[in-house]
Design an enzyme around this catalytic site. Structure first.
Site, PDB file in Angstrom:
ATOM      1  N   GLY A  55      -2.114  -5.867  -0.095  1.00  0.00           N
ATOM      2  CA  GLY A  55      -0.726  -5.474  -0.318  1.00  0.00           C
ATOM      3  C   GLY A  55      -0.584  -4.411  -1.385  1.00  0.00           C
ATOM      4  O   GLY A  55      -1.499  -4.166  -2.176  1.00  0.00           O
TER       5      GLY A  55
ATOM      6  N   GLY B 147      -7.027  -7.580   5.978  1.00  0.00           N
ATOM      7  CA  GLY B 147      -7.926  -8.351   6.831  1.00  0.00           C
ATOM      8  C   GLY B 147      -8.454  -7.631   8.057  1.00  0.00           C
ATOM      9  O   GLY B 147      -8.269  -6.441   8.271  1.00  0.00           O
TER      10      GLY B 147
ATOM     11  N   GLY C 187      -7.678  -7.122  -3.827  1.00  0.00           N
ATOM     12  CA  GLY C 187      -7.534  -8.434  -4.446  1.00  0.00           C
ATOM     13  C   GLY C 187      -8.657  -9.360  -4.062  1.00  0.00           C
ATOM     14  O   GLY C 187      -9.785  -8.924  -3.803  1.00  0.00           O
TER      15      GLY C 187
ATOM     16  N   GLY D  42      -9.091 -10.968  -1.264  1.00  0.00           N
ATOM     17  CA  GLY D  42      -9.569 -10.634   0.069  1.00  0.00           C
ATOM     18  C   GLY D  42     -10.359  -9.353   0.102  1.00  0.00           C
ATOM     19  O   GLY D  42     -11.421  -9.265   0.735  1.00  0.00           O
TER      20      GLY D  42
ATOM     21  N   ASP E 140      -0.025 -10.542  -8.463  1.00  0.00           N
ATOM     22  CA  ASP E 140       0.219 -11.916  -8.900  1.00  0.00           C
ATOM     23  C   ASP E 140      -0.613 -12.292 -10.122  1.00  0.00           C
ATOM     24  O   ASP E 140      -0.426 -13.381 -10.676  1.00  0.00           O
ATOM     25  CB  ASP E 140      -0.102 -12.900  -7.775  1.00  0.00           C
ATOM     26  CG  ASP E 140       0.855 -12.775  -6.602  1.00  0.00           C
ATOM     27  OD1 ASP E 140       1.891 -12.108  -6.757  1.00  0.00           O
ATOM     28  OD2 ASP E 140       0.556 -13.337  -5.536  1.00  0.00           O
TER      29      ASP E 140
ATOM     30  N   GLY F  56       4.346 -14.367  -6.157  1.00  0.00           N
ATOM     31  CA  GLY F  56       3.520 -15.444  -6.697  1.00  0.00           C
ATOM     32  C   GLY F  56       3.224 -16.475  -5.640  1.00  0.00           C
ATOM     33  O   GLY F  56       3.843 -17.528  -5.603  1.00  0.00           O
TER      34      GLY F  56
ATOM     35  N   ILE G 200       9.620  -4.057  -6.401  1.00  0.00           N
ATOM     36  CA  ILE G 200       8.675  -4.138  -7.516  1.00  0.00           C
ATOM     37  C   ILE G 200       7.309  -3.610  -7.110  1.00  0.00           C
ATOM     38  O   ILE G 200       6.644  -2.892  -7.873  1.00  0.00           O
ATOM     39  CB  ILE G 200       8.573  -5.590  -8.008  1.00  0.00           C
ATOM     40  CG1 ILE G 200       9.915  -6.049  -8.600  1.00  0.00           C
ATOM     41  CG2 ILE G 200       7.452  -5.746  -9.033  1.00  0.00           C
ATOM     42  CD1 ILE G 200       9.964  -7.514  -8.959  1.00  0.00           C
ATOM     43  N   ARG G 201       6.861  -3.939  -5.916  1.00  0.00           N
ATOM     44  CA  ARG G 201       5.519  -3.556  -5.471  1.00  0.00           C
ATOM     45  C   ARG G 201       5.351  -2.049  -5.354  1.00  0.00           C
ATOM     46  O   ARG G 201       4.239  -1.535  -5.477  1.00  0.00           O
ATOM     47  CB  ARG G 201       5.218  -4.188  -4.106  1.00  0.00           C
ATOM     48  CG  ARG G 201       5.106  -5.686  -4.109  1.00  0.00           C
ATOM     49  CD  ARG G 201       4.838  -6.210  -2.718  1.00  0.00           C
ATOM     50  NE  ARG G 201       4.868  -7.650  -2.667  1.00  0.00           N
ATOM     51  CZ  ARG G 201       3.835  -8.442  -2.930  1.00  0.00           C
ATOM     52  NH1 ARG G 201       2.686  -7.891  -3.280  1.00  0.00           N
ATOM     53  NH2 ARG G 201       3.942  -9.748  -2.860  1.00  0.00           N
TER      54      ARG G 201
END
Length: 547
Positions: free
Chosen positions: A184, A251, A275, A277, A306, A350, A456-457
């Site tokens: 993400g 993925g 992250g 993954g 997160d 989160g 926010i992202r």
């Protein structure tokens, strides 16, 4: 008042730490081969995370100066397959800053607790484990025997320090490098890409030899999305943009096809910005390269908005997310206070970890209730969430609630849990559900619901995050030129380290419900526990390296 000089018992001494049950760690976490392979040599000096089922804990940290045989998190490398040479930075002593050494160590634990009752005392050494659970003849217990009541996560006391090396293992003039962003969006992705490109060029990697892989791992073999050439001109100013210029995806990677392309294109270094993954994919690529005899350094840069990567102090983008989340919380406060029986409800990111909700609530100073995945809650009853909302409305006339997206899933989830392409559980949407439940019980309340997650992202980073991204990127390039592979870089106890990827991807890092951060927030806003029986709370926490 007691006589002067007499000790008194704190009014908090007889209270359980927030009334929460001891946190636990999944049993399989301790068995990772990176640590297991050195267990026999380093058993007496390893550091463990331990919490007993009855809430007791014993703690000791003996941090010694590293010696020639010190126990360190071993990082795989390709030095035996590469030719060593002097760093191009040697003539000017790395711009006057000097070099790090492979023998430099960073302590994974910086604190020594005086007693088992000290706040945050949840770790102990193997020697003390034998004292507490010895079998009567002084022998150490087997780890498996200790796994029923408490689970140990063994970590050596030291990690390898990150930084430029005086000796490198690639000729910069012939290096081909690839950069890929996965998972993400998170503030700072473009900062890291820019930092990687510029540091590679600092080493002397020629223009045209740095590839940007489009839209995640699939970009290695997706013919519709061919790699792009990256250089200083291509990355100029991208730190001012949100998102990632390379694109990203989750993925579904074909590891064998990726390694096939790495071999075919003659890639010497792959930098993975992702992250849990994404780093798991990097570890899989490194293992497949080793199996196929492909010599390529795979280095990760840990990304998690997160802040749920084990061991490291924080992930890039987290500070930016906390800062931006306060805008939504302040808006919720304005909405709530401007209405009769006003309730402002904000959902933040989160999935498994409530760090953003916790830190943003603490920083904003306007939140009355904070709900995170690590601490379960009851809706109804004398100790339930709704009873406390009623109290707040009666006393203040309004309230502000901050809920992490993974909170309340124990109530919402039923049956089999589905997962997304990255293997993450697909969560039920706690925000609209909680708004609906509040409206059912408080029909006269004016409930305003705000979900700022994607706002926010997608924003650029704050100054502190921007600097952090650059340093992480530089250290990733230094690690690759130093010959390391299957590693990631991060900040541990304020020092930058190189860590084997499998150590940081075993599980999400989580807020400790008995830790100082959560306790500090609860004491600041006066939040009670939202269940009657602490033992029934189901509160759990997972952490790494006593973080």
């Amino acid at each position: 008042m007691p006589p002067q000089g007499h000790a008194v018992v704190s009014p908090f001494a007889h209270a359980q730490p927030l009334g929460l049950q001891p946190w636990r760690i999944c049993r399989w976490h301790f068995a990772h081969p990176v640590v297991r392979q050195r267990k026999e040599q380093s058993l007496k000096r390893q550091r463990f995370i331990r919490v007993a089922a009855d809430g007791s804990s014993n703690t000791a940290f003996a941090i010694e100066a590293p010696g020639s045989n010190d126990d360190v998190l071993e990082c795989p490398d390709l030095k035996s397959k590469l030719k060593s040479r002097d760093s191009p930075f040697k003539p000017h002593d790395n711009f006057g800053g000097g070099f790090a050494s492979d023998g430099d160590r960073v302590a994974l634990q910086s604190m020594r607790f005086a007693t088992p009752h000290s706040a945050g005392a949840t770790c102990m050494t193997v020697g003390q484990l034998s004292t507490v659970q010895g079998n009567g003849n002084g022998a150490l217990p087997k780890l498996a025997d200790a796994a029923d009541d408490q689970v140990c996560v063994p970590l050596p006391p030291w990690a390898v320090r990150a930084g430029a090396r005086e000796t490198i293992y690639h000729d910069p003039s012939t290096v081909n490098a690839a950069i890929v962003t996965c998972g993400g969006l998170c503030p700072g992705l473009n900062d890291v890409v820019q930092g990687l490109v510029r540091k590679l060029e600092d080493y002397g990697v020629p223009d045209g030899n740095i590839l940007g892989i489009r839209y995640g791992y699939k970009g290695f073999y997706n013919r519709k999305q061919k790699p792009v050439v990256l250089n200083s001109k291509a990355v100029e100013g991208i730190q001012l943009q949100g998102g990632t210029i390379l694109g990203t995806s989750r993925g579904g990677a074909d590891i064998k096809e990726i390694v096939k392309r790495i071999d075919m294109w003659g890639i010497d270094m792959v930098f993975v910005v992702g992250g849990n993954g994404g780093n798991a994919g990097a570890a899989a690529i490194q293992a497949q390269c080793e199996k196929d005899g492909v010599v390529c350094n795979i280095v990760g840069v840990p990304k998690s908005i997160d802040n749920d990567i084990l061991v490291i102090d924080k992930c890039f983008g987290f500070d930016t997310a906390v800062e931006e989340a306060q805008t939504a919380l302040l808006a919720a406060k304005v909405e709530a206070i401007s209405a009769d029986q006003g309730i402002g409800l904000v959902k933040l990111m989160g999935r498994s970890s409530g760090f953003i909700a916790m830190q943003a609530s603490m920083a904003s100073g306007v939140v009355d209730i904070c709900l995170i995945p690590e601490v379960n809650f009851n809706l109804d009853g004398r100790h339930g969430l709704m009873a406390y909302i009623e109290t707040l409305l009666a006393n203040k006339g309004h309230c502000v609630i901050c809920v992490a997206e993974g909170a309340g899933q124990e109530i919402l989830m039923s049956g089999d849990v589905q997962t997304d392409l990255s293997g993450n559980p697909i969560l039920k949407d706690v925000g609209p559900w909680l708004k609906s439940e509040i409206k059912k019980r408080f029909k006269e309340a004016d409930v305003k619901y705000i979900d700022p997650s994607y706002l926010i992202r997608s924003i650029p980073t704050t100054s502190n995050d921007r600097i952090y991204c650059k340093i992480l990127a530089h250290n990733a390039v230094h690690a690759a030129f130093a010959g390391f592979t299957g590693v990631t870089v991060g900040l541990v106890n304020t020092h930058y380290v190189i860590l084997p990827i499998p150590v940081v991807i075993q599980a999400p890092r989580r807020v400790d419900p008995q830790g100082k951060q959560w306790n500090r927030l609860r004491s600041s806003i006066g939040q009670p526990q939202f269940y009657k029986d602490p033992a029934a709370s189901g509160a759990t926490s997972t952490t790494g390296a006593g973080v």
